[in-house]
Design a protein around this motif. Structure first.
Motif, PDB file in Angstrom:
ATOM      1  N   SER A   1      17.984   5.336   3.991  1.00 58.04           N
ATOM      2  CA  SER A   1      17.302   5.867   5.163  1.00 58.04           C
ATOM      3  C   SER A   1      17.619   5.046   6.405  1.00 58.04           C
ATOM      4  N   LYS A   2      17.734   5.734   7.516  1.00 59.22           N
ATOM      5  CA  LYS A   2      17.930   5.050   8.793  1.00 59.22           C
ATOM      6  C   LYS A   2      16.615   4.815   9.534  1.00 59.22           C
ATOM      7  N   THR A   3      15.529   5.337   8.990  1.00 60.80           N
ATOM      8  CA  THR A   3      14.208   5.173   9.590  1.00 60.80           C
ATOM      9  C   THR A   3      13.195   5.001   8.472  1.00 60.80           C
ATOM     10  N   ALA A   4      12.420   3.923   8.518  1.00 60.45           N
ATOM     11  CA  ALA A   4      11.462   3.677   7.437  1.00 60.45           C
ATOM     12  C   ALA A   4      10.353   2.754   7.921  1.00 60.45           C
ATOM     13  N   ILE A   5       9.237   2.808   7.198  1.00 59.58           N
ATOM     14  CA  ILE A   5       8.106   1.925   7.475  1.00 59.58           C
ATOM     15  C   ILE A   5       7.449   1.571   6.151  1.00 59.58           C
TER      16      ILE A   5
ATOM     17  N   ASN B   1      -0.325 -18.381   8.383  1.00 56.62           N
ATOM     18  CA  ASN B   1       1.128 -18.386   8.569  1.00 56.62           C
ATOM     19  C   ASN B   1       1.859 -18.196   7.247  1.00 56.62           C
ATOM     20  N   GLU B   2       1.358 -18.836   6.196  1.00 52.69           N
ATOM     21  CA  GLU B   2       1.995 -18.717   4.887  1.00 52.69           C
ATOM     22  C   GLU B   2       1.915 -17.284   4.374  1.00 52.69           C
ATOM     23  N   THR B   3       0.747 -16.659   4.540  1.00 49.75           N
ATOM     24  CA  THR B   3       0.584 -15.276   4.093  1.00 49.75           C
ATOM     25  C   THR B   3       1.500 -14.345   4.876  1.00 49.75           C
ATOM     26  N   CYS B   4       1.600 -14.567   6.168  1.00 47.29           N
ATOM     27  CA  CYS B   4       2.475 -13.745   7.008  1.00 47.29           C
ATOM     28  C   CYS B   4       3.926 -13.883   6.556  1.00 47.29           C
ATOM     29  N   LYS B   5       4.355 -15.100   6.373  1.00 45.62           N
ATOM     30  CA  LYS B   5       5.734 -15.341   5.952  1.00 45.62           C
ATOM     31  C   LYS B   5       6.018 -14.669   4.611  1.00 45.62           C
ATOM     32  N   SER B   6       5.092 -14.812   3.676  1.00 47.62           N
ATOM     33  CA  SER B   6       5.266 -14.208   2.360  1.00 47.62           C
ATOM     34  C   SER B   6       5.317 -12.689   2.451  1.00 47.62           C
ATOM     35  N   CYS B   7       4.468 -12.109   3.294  1.00 43.56           N
ATOM     36  CA  CYS B   7       4.412 -10.657   3.419  1.00 43.56           C
ATOM     37  C   CYS B   7       5.698 -10.111   4.033  1.00 43.56           C
ATOM     38  N   VAL B   8       6.172 -10.738   5.098  1.00 45.27           N
ATOM     39  CA  VAL B   8       7.398 -10.260   5.749  1.00 45.27           C
ATOM     40  C   VAL B   8       8.583 -10.379   4.798  1.00 45.27           C
ATOM     41  N   SER B   9       8.634 -11.464   4.050  1.00 44.17           N
ATOM     42  CA  SER B   9       9.713 -11.645   3.078  1.00 44.17           C
ATOM     43  C   SER B   9       9.698 -10.529   2.035  1.00 44.17           C
ATOM     44  N   SER B  10       8.510 -10.229   1.521  1.00 48.59           N
ATOM     45  CA  SER B  10       8.397  -9.148   0.530  1.00 48.59           C
ATOM     46  C   SER B  10       8.748  -7.802   1.151  1.00 48.59           C
ATOM     47  N   ALA B  11       8.297  -7.583   2.398  1.00 47.89           N
ATOM     48  CA  ALA B  11       8.517  -6.296   3.043  1.00 47.89           C
ATOM     49  C   ALA B  11       9.999  -6.024   3.281  1.00 47.89           C
ATOM     50  N   THR B  12      10.747  -7.033   3.717  1.00 48.26           N
ATOM     51  CA  THR B  12      12.174  -6.832   3.991  1.00 48.26           C
ATOM     52  C   THR B  12      12.946  -6.512   2.721  1.00 48.26           C
ATOM     53  N   GLN B  13      12.490  -7.060   1.595  1.00 46.82           N
ATOM     54  CA  GLN B  13      13.158  -6.758   0.327  1.00 46.82           C
ATOM     55  C   GLN B  13      12.734  -5.393  -0.213  1.00 46.82           C
TER      56      GLN B  13
ATOM     57  N   ARG C   1       0.806  -1.214   0.000  1.00 42.76           N
ATOM     58  CA  ARG C   1       0.000   0.000   0.000  1.00 42.76           C
ATOM     59  C   ARG C   1       0.846   1.275   0.000  1.00 42.76           C
ATOM     60  N   HIS C   2       1.855   1.349   0.842  1.00 40.70           N
ATOM     61  CA  HIS C   2       2.600   2.606   0.943  1.00 40.70           C
ATOM     62  C   HIS C   2       3.870   2.371   1.752  1.00 40.70           C
ATOM     63  N   ASN C   3       4.805   3.266   1.584  1.00 39.75           N
ATOM     64  CA  ASN C   3       5.993   3.250   2.440  1.00 39.75           C
ATOM     65  C   ASN C   3       6.369   4.686   2.761  1.00 39.75           C
ATOM     66  N   ASP C   4       7.140   4.857   3.811  1.00 41.34           N
ATOM     67  CA  ASP C   4       7.574   6.192   4.212  1.00 41.34           C
ATOM     68  C   ASP C   4       8.991   6.096   4.748  1.00 41.34           C
ATOM     69  N   CYS C   5       9.905   6.789   4.088  1.00 36.23           N
ATOM     70  CA  CYS C   5      11.292   6.861   4.551  1.00 36.23           C
ATOM     71  C   CYS C   5      11.410   8.169   5.330  1.00 36.23           C
ATOM     72  N   TYR C   6      11.054   8.124   6.599  1.00 36.08           N
ATOM     73  CA  TYR C   6      10.855   9.355   7.351  1.00 36.08           C
ATOM     74  C   TYR C   6      11.895   9.500   8.464  1.00 36.08           C
TER      75      TYR C   6
ATOM     76  N   ARG D   1      13.106   0.681  -1.622  1.00 34.55           N
ATOM     77  CA  ARG D   1      12.440   1.972  -1.619  1.00 34.55           C
ATOM     78  C   ARG D   1      13.128   2.985  -0.710  1.00 34.55           C
ATOM     79  N   CYS D   2      13.822   2.520   0.320  1.00 30.27           N
ATOM     80  CA  CYS D   2      14.489   3.424   1.258  1.00 30.27           C
ATOM     81  C   CYS D   2      15.950   2.998   1.416  1.00 30.27           C
ATOM     82  N   PRO D   3      16.732   3.051   0.345  1.00 30.44           N
ATOM     83  CA  PRO D   3      18.089   2.476   0.395  1.00 30.44           C
ATOM     84  C   PRO D   3      19.044   3.225   1.312  1.00 30.44           C
TER      85      PRO D   3
END
Length: 682
Positions: A109-113, A88-100, A31-36, A105-107
């Motif tokens: 930044s020291k703070t991001a969400i 559990n599978e959806t959670c694992k897939s989401c966290v994997s995608s999020a960490t990448q 949905r969105h990210n913020d490098c804040y 998106r915030c290469p």
């Protein structure tokens, strides 16, 4: 004709296809990210530690952790949270995608969400664990309104308030529910979700969610669907289901194939063998047909549901042509206990029959008083509990908006110096608020009565001042909502049987956002004489406008004189200019009520006048906050600054309060100034 082997192969292929399709369709939705809030460009060491931290988080997600927080040895703090209903599978897939994705998106930044529908991941170089952060936030809403533009959706607010109350009882800090709203002959579904990161404690979670509810009232409540997601908590409301269904129970395993004894030789031909082959063939075809049908149903319903959800993002408006009374009634009845014999502290929805019985059909004998809104009656429930019933008149200028405002606001407030709302009733043409009965009615009934004022000795007056100050500080600074009262005056202070004060009448109060300092309106509400100059003249109101009203009230309590309609026999001047003149001439003792001047500590009374003058200074920035006022009231060692002149111009515009209680009081203190030329609903 299918052989048994071909049938099994077909089922295995079909199962693999379904699994692959399901996997494809379960990809997380970004949905969105913020490098804040970056404090600098991340160096190689930081990036290396962050990579290791993300690998650790992904590992925890693979071990079926739905939430995990961790820090590195160079002070990098990170966590992820999966939505409470996802697999559990959806959670694992989401966290994997999020960490990448967050690294892409915030290469630097020291703070991001980063927010997905299914999970949230954040990191920072400062410790945020256990802190209820609401910003930055992601706000999404449907472009269509659920009611008329600007009209709050009470169903959404009621459902989310319920969920916030329940989430504080859950270790997972996650709660979701649905309700059916009946509008005329239509039944419309609504769905809500609240969730906090599990590094928060219960109190912090509740505060975080409540802060988002306040923001929702500004941005989203008139929409058919919306969400607000912050770093530590999130809310969502839709008119369609957006959560994953619970996992199906494990299927009963098929019967084991048990080797059968060889049948005897067929001495009578191949009839039985042919029958067996036909049965197997029919069973195989039937099984394949069933599986195919189920697959087709799954595919089309799944794609249809996804299309339906996409359509709803820009779908047609669902007209809810209900009036405010009906929507508020539904909201109240859905979220209150319909009982009248409970003393648990919860709000109740009272049926009209109960109120009529308690007040003897609103008899004149039970009438406590009357203001611009209508009369107030004393009542007694069947369990013997005494109540005060505020009955909104059909002709009242205080309409449904004020009624709704008072119910919703005071239901969320709990403080010993605020009046307790027991419940309400909306039936037929009646709009009724039920309050705890206050034996000594309102402050003005004592303060401005030549006989009753003698019951207010110095100790009682000082206790009343301190109680009002604490109640206002709670409204401004300590409650989960920041509330500006806007009509602080003597008739809106109730006194219990021990003469302890309770602030009442929240019909004109306003909620402020957590970072909001002031607001503006072109419709002025309240009572002249108590209004701050910036509010009376320009429509600007803030916590400091309540401080001004409190200062006026303090002067009234010490002097026993009513500021509205004040007229000194020797001087044509306002109450404030009279006070200011005596103070500057060193004659402050002349301001003290003559009924107590000989028995009260003069230094204490003069200090209260000094504090009151600090509260009524013309510039709002010069006035103290209520927390500062409480400190000055509690400690004689705090040096008081010299006050600047109060706004005499406002004093010259003072007009008589036409809603005087005439010394009788109302029992609830809901006597508002209802001046047709000066007051209106906001």
């Amino acid at each position: 004709m299918f052989s048994l082997r071909n049938y099994i192969v077909f089922l295995l292929l079909l199962f693999a296809f379904l699994t692959l399709t399901s996997s494809i369709n379960s990809q997380p939705t970004l949905r969105h990210n913020d490098c804040y809030g970056s404090t600098g460009t991340a160096n190689a060491s930081y990036n290396s530690s962050l990579t290791a931290l993300f690998e650790s988080l992904s590992s925890k997600a693979s071990q079926n952790y739905s939430f995990y927080n961790e820090s590195s040895n160079i002070s990098i703090y990170s966590l992820y949270l999966c939505r409470g209903d996802v697999s559990n599978e959806t959670c694992k897939s989401c966290v994997s995608s999020a960490t990448q994705e967050i690294r892409n998106r915030c290469p630097s930044s020291k703070t991001a969400i980063i927010w997905y529908d299914e999970c949230t991941l954040r990191y920072a170089d400062v410790n945020f664990f256990g802190k209820p952060d609401t910003q930055p936030w992601l706000i999404m809403n449907n472009v269509e309104n659920t009611t008329s533009p600007g009209q709050p959706n009470f169903y959404a607010r009621g459902l989310l308030e319920q969920l916030i109350g329940r989430v504080n009882e859950k270790d997972r800090l996650f709660e979701t529910d649905e309700q059916i709203v009946k509008i005329g002959d239509r039944s419309l579904p609504s769905y809500g979700l609240v969730q906090c990161t599990r590094d928060l404690d219960v109190g912090s979670c509740g505060k975080c969610l409540s802060d988002l509810v306040v923001e929702a009232q500004v941005c989203c409540e008139s929409k058919i669907g919306w969400r607000i997601s912050g770093p530590s908590c999130s809310l969502r409301y839709e008119n369609y289901s957006f959560t994953e269904p619970p996992p199906a129970p494990p299927a009963t395993p098929p019967s084991q194939l048990v080797p059968q004894a060889q049948p005897p030789p067929d001495n009578g031909g191949g009839g039985k063998k042919t029958t067996k082959i036909i049965v197997i063939t029919i069973a195989s075809i039937a099984s394949i047909a069933v599986v195919a049908a189920l697959f087709g149903f799954w595919y089309y319903s799944s794609s249809g549901r996804r299309k339906q959800e996409r359509d709803r993002e820009t779908g047609q408006e669902i007209p809810l042509r209900n009036n405010l009374a009906r929507s508020l009634s539904m909201h109240l009845m859905d979220n209150m206990h319909a009982r009248d014999d409970d003393d648990s502290g919860e709000m109740h929805y009272f049926d009209l029959t109960t109120i009529l019985t308690a007040t003897n059909n609103f008899s004149d004998v039970n009438k406590l008083g009357e203001g611009g809104f209508g009369p107030v009656y004393k009542g007694k429930l069947i369990n013997g509990k005494e109540i005060a019933v505020k009955r909104l008149s059909m002709k009242s200028k205080q309409g449904l908006e004020e009624f709704k405002n008072e119910v919703i606001l005071i239901a969320k407030l709990q403080h010993k110096n605020l009046v307790r709302l027991l419940g309400c009733c909306l039936e037929e043409d009646e709009k009724l608020l039920v309050y705890e009965f206050m034996a000594n009615t309102s402050l003005d009934a004592f303060l401005f009565d030549p006989n009753k004022c003698k019951d207010l000795d110095w100790a009682k007056r000082k206790n009343i001042v301190n109680g009002i100050a604490k109640g206002l500080q709670y409204l401004h600074e300590d409650s989960r909502l920041k509330i500006i009262h806007r009509d602080m005056k003597a008739s809106n202070v109730l006194l219990d049987d021990e003469m302890n004060p309770k602030i009442s009448d929240f019909g004109t109060a306003r909620i402020f956002g957590s970072n909001q300092m002031e607001a503006n309106t072109i419709r002025i509400v309240g009572t002249y004489g108590y209004m701050a100059p910036e509010y009376a003249m320009e429509g600007l109101f803030s916590m400091k406008s309540d401080v001004y009203s409190f200062g006026i009230l303090m002067l009234e309590i010490v002097s026993g004189k009513k500021n509205s309609g004040f007229n000194h026999p020797d001087r044509a001047q306002s109450f404030l200019s009279y006070v200011w003149q005596l103070w500057n001439e060193g004659k402050g003792v002349e301001l003290i009520d003559q009924t107590i001047v000989d028995i009260c500590p003069i230094s204490e009374a003069l200090r209260l006048i000094h504090i009151a003058l600090l509260c009524v200074q013309e510039d709002p920035n010069d006035r103290p906050t209520m927390s500062r006022v409480n400190l000055m009231l509690a400690s004689k060692s705090i040096n008081l600054p010299k006050p600047s002149a109060p706004p005499f111009s406002v004093g010259r515009l003072i007009i008589f309060d036409q809603s005087s209680t005439n010394g009788t009081g109302t029992g609830t203190g809901f006597v508002t100034s209802d001046l047709s030329s000066t007051s209106a609903s906001s």
